[in-house]
Design an enzyme around this catalytic site. Structure first.
Site, PDB file in Angstrom:
ATOM      1  N   LYS A  10      10.756   0.403  -6.941  1.00  0.00           N
ATOM      2  CA  LYS A  10       9.906   1.490  -6.452  1.00  0.00           C
ATOM      3  C   LYS A  10       8.630   0.876  -5.864  1.00  0.00           C
ATOM      4  O   LYS A  10       7.963   0.062  -6.515  1.00  0.00           O
ATOM      5  CB  LYS A  10       9.582   2.434  -7.608  1.00  0.00           C
ATOM      6  CG  LYS A  10       9.345   3.862  -7.168  1.00  0.00           C
ATOM      7  CD  LYS A  10       9.364   4.793  -8.365  1.00  0.00           C
ATOM      8  CE  LYS A  10       8.934   6.182  -7.957  1.00  0.00           C
ATOM      9  NZ  LYS A  10       8.717   7.047  -9.112  1.00  0.00           N
TER      10      LYS A  10
HETATM   11  O1  G3P Z   1       8.271  10.315  -9.959  1.00  0.00           O
HETATM   12  C1  G3P Z   1       6.909  10.546  -9.771  1.00  0.00           C
HETATM   13  C2  G3P Z   1       6.530  11.978  -9.838  1.00  0.00           C
HETATM   14  O2  G3P Z   1       7.520  12.722 -10.385  1.00  0.00           O
HETATM   15  C3  G3P Z   1       5.176  12.302 -10.355  1.00  0.00           C
HETATM   16  O3  G3P Z   1       5.079  13.634 -10.755  1.00  0.00           O
HETATM   17  O4  G3P Z   1       3.937  15.536 -11.796  1.00  0.00           O
HETATM   18  O5  G3P Z   1       2.854  13.271 -11.816  1.00  0.00           O
HETATM   19  O6  G3P Z   1       3.023  14.587  -9.710  1.00  0.00           O
HETATM   20  P1  G3P Z   1       3.651  14.297 -11.042  1.00  0.00           P
END
Ligand code: G3P
Length: 220
Positions: free
Chosen positions: A84
């Site tokens: 990633k």
């Molecule tokens: O995979 C990364 C992503 O899902 C982050 O999510 O909720 O931190 O914006 P969030």
């Protein structure tokens, strides 16, 4: 459509795996930090629970030679690792290099169509568009960006798959299905609620009541 679990906890992967066929797991530095384990322990445990899934693990450096070194070292953890990489000039350069070496990549923190194009041209395996974070600032429309991202890779025949990330609730998931997004990563809290429906619960209760009231037995 590929369905990934967005987590740093191998215990969540194990629990979901018992009732849901997931295609992999996406992690990020924040999720690994929450797991309370070391990076290699957390990622290694997830790879062990899901040996056939795509497991995204993120590099943290911003300097090219260190980024390459990290990517190669992470990809040694297991054959199912996907590297990633936050989208940046050096990140795109690294994506091309890893793609030449046959190492799969997940370009992350993607918020715009120009970014999508550059990731696709660099040979990204997955391009992670963050729905929730786009919605958070209400600066753009996450569904439009995702829908256009899918059209761009399909129209120009790029091999990249668009991965919807930062999913905060079931409506986000439904929107990704409606837009033909190739893959979606969902947190445990959202995934656990997806099979539930009030009419399913009341339907099961009704069947049981009628069954018991009639004194039925499955063996008779
Ligand atoms: O995979 C990364 C992503 O899902 C982050 O999510 O909720 O931190 O914006 P969030």
């Amino acid at each position: 459509m590929k369905l990934f679990l967005d987590t740093g906890f191998s215990e969540e992967v194990k629990s979901v795996r018992e009732w849901c066929s997931i295609d992999g797991v996406t992690t990020n530095p924040s999720l690994i930090a929450k797991s309370g384990k070391s990076f290699r322990q957390a990622v290694g445990d997830i790879c062990e629970v899901l040996p056939d899934g795509d497991i995204s693990a993120e590099i943290i450096s911003m300097e090219y030679s260190q980024m390459l070194e990290e990517a190669l070292s992470i990809s040694d953890i297991s054959k199912n690792i996907v590297i990633k990489i936050p989208v940046s000039e050096q990140g795109l350069r690294l994506t091309e290099e890893l793609s030449r070496r046959g190492i799969r990549t997940n370009l992350t923190l993607v918020f715009s169509l120009p970014q999508v194009l550059l990731c696709a041209k660099a040979g990204a395996t997955y391009i992670s568009v963050f729905m929730g974070r786009i919605d958070d600032i209400a600066f753009d429309n996450a569904v439009n960006i995702l829908s256009n991202a899918v059209s761009v890779v399909e129209k120009y025949h790029y091999s990249s798959e668009i991965l919807a990330a930062s999913i905060r609730h079931p409506v986000h998931l439904v929107q990704t299905m409606q837009e033909g997004v190739h893959a979606v990563t969902v947190p445990y809290s959202v995934l656990k609620g997806l099979y539930k429906h009030p009419l399913t619960s009341s339907g099961i209760d009704r069947f049981m009541l009628d069954w018991e009231a009639a004194g039925l037995d499955l063996q008779k």
